[in-house]
Motif scaffolding. Structure first.
Motif, PDB file in Angstrom:
ATOM      1  N   GLY A   1       0.857  -1.235  -0.113  1.00 50.68           N
ATOM      2  CA  GLY A   1      -0.178  -0.128   0.054  1.00 50.68           C
ATOM      3  C   GLY A   1       0.771   1.273   0.006  1.00 50.68           C
ATOM      4  N   LYS A   2       0.092   2.213   0.449  1.00 52.18           N
ATOM      5  CA  LYS A   2       0.699   3.663   0.533  1.00 52.18           C
ATOM      6  C   LYS A   2       2.067   3.745   1.292  1.00 52.18           C
ATOM      7  N   ASN A   3       2.343   2.841   2.371  1.00 54.30           N
ATOM      8  CA  ASN A   3       3.489   2.687   2.991  1.00 54.30           C
ATOM      9  C   ASN A   3       4.596   2.092   2.642  1.00 54.30           C
ATOM     10  N   LEU A   4       4.467   1.557   1.042  1.00 51.47           N
ATOM     11  CA  LEU A   4       5.517   1.000   0.570  1.00 51.47           C
ATOM     12  C   LEU A   4       5.929  -0.397   1.135  1.00 51.47           C
ATOM     13  N   ASN A   5       5.003  -0.934   1.809  1.00 54.17           N
ATOM     14  CA  ASN A   5       5.299  -2.239   2.512  1.00 54.17           C
ATOM     15  C   ASN A   5       6.455  -2.002   3.456  1.00 54.17           C
ATOM     16  N   LEU A   6       6.554  -0.777   4.051  1.00 52.78           N
ATOM     17  CA  LEU A   6       7.646  -0.572   5.321  1.00 52.78           C
ATOM     18  C   LEU A   6       6.623  -0.588   6.461  1.00 52.78           C
TER      19      LEU A   6
END
Length: 315
Positions: A154-159
């Motif tokens: 998602g928007k958190n780039l998988n972080l």
């Protein structure tokens, strides 16, 4: 003279009718029964039957209600439970009702129930562990943010420890950057990281010297506004066509000068930068038909570059 024979007639009593004997016998039995009853102490028990045949006169009317009252009171004492038993049964019923209406929380062995204060502390701790990141820029950032929401992670780039806020605005220029950051501060606390992708829309619109001066003033103000935030410069991307000039080679040289000046200043302020070297040769499959915006594959590469830098800084 002959002796006269005197006849002595034996007078016989008149026969007693059978009905008289029966009444006399009944009276005797009744008298004996009454004598037995009067000799006993206390009221007759429920096993003794009192009728008009064995008690004559007003005593029958007085005794019969007393026997009935005594037997009714005894039945009441037998049927009603003790008060303590009723109270205990009521409390048991109420507790059972509470158990049914409010399901109990089942906790694994060795754990304790979470109180509201504990839950709030855990939420605050989780929020403080997150790395807050703002990504601010032009339509390249806007489209990348939309593409990130459709990717895994998602928007958190998988972080897992990152909270990314995408702020992309079509046609954004350098002089729009400071007003946008001031506006974002009204809604969020200052972030840990700010990634800036802006400036390509200024190339060709103003002379390069003025552009470099505007760039320096803008970045200085950003650093002063966010002294505890790490600033990252995302290098501008090459284009197949430019809005303000048809001289593609001259525009590319100006773009490279812009990026070098931004990297020099940002690194001097303990910031960092992102180079998108995959776009230097301008592969057509990485761009849309307009030659400016990125294709889905180009967006994936752009997002991967940002994700890699954030991971390096977070470790």
């Amino acid at each position: 003279m002959p002796k006269s024979k005197t006849r002595i007639s034996k007078t016989k009593s008149a026969p007693v009718p059978d009905g008289g004997r029966a009444r006399s016998a009944r009276k005797k039995r009744s008298s004996r029964r009454f004598a037995e009853l009067t000799q006993t102490s206390g009221p007759p028990t429920s096993s003794q039957t009192v009728t008009q045949d064995n008690i004559q006169g007003p005593q029958a009317m007085e005794t019969t209600p007393e026997v009935q009252t005594t037997s009714f009171a005894a039945s009441q004492q037998t049927m009603l439970p003790p008060q303590s038993y009723v109270t205990s049964q009521a409390s048991t019923a109420n507790s059972h009702f509470r158990d049914q209406s409010a399901p109990q929380q089942v906790l694994p062995p060795g754990t304790h129930p979470v109180t509201p204060s504990t839950a709030e502390a855990e939420l605050v701790g989780q929020a403080s562990d997150k790395v807050s990141i703002w990504i601010v820029g032009s339509s390249i950032v806007k489209r990348a943010g939309i593409a990130a929401r459709t990717r895994q992670g998602g928007k958190n780039l998988n972080l897992p420890n990152a909270s990314v806020w995408w702020q992309g605005y079509g046609g954004m220029k350098l002089h729009d950057l400071i007003p946008k950051l001031k506006s974002l501060q009204k809604y969020e606390d200052k972030p840990n990281i700010i990634i800036i992708h802006c400036g390509a829309n200024n190339i060709g619109h103003i002379p390069i010297k003025r552009l470099l001066h505007l760039l320096r003033n803008t970045l200085e103000e950003v650093v002063n506004m966010f002294p505890q935030t790490k600033i990252i410069w995302s290098c501008t991307l090459p284009r197949h066509s430019w809005r303000f000039s048809n001289k593609v080679r001259a525009m590319e040289k100006a773009r490279c000068r812009l990026d070098r000046a931004a990297i020099a200043y940002i690194t001097s302020q303990r910031g960092s930068f992102i180079k998108h070297s995959q776009f230097n040769t301008k592969p057509t499959q990485l761009f849309e038909a307009d030659g400016v915006h990125l294709s889905p594959l180009g967006n994936d590469i752009f997002l991967n570059n940002i994700q890699r830098v954030i991971q390096e800084l977070s470790c």
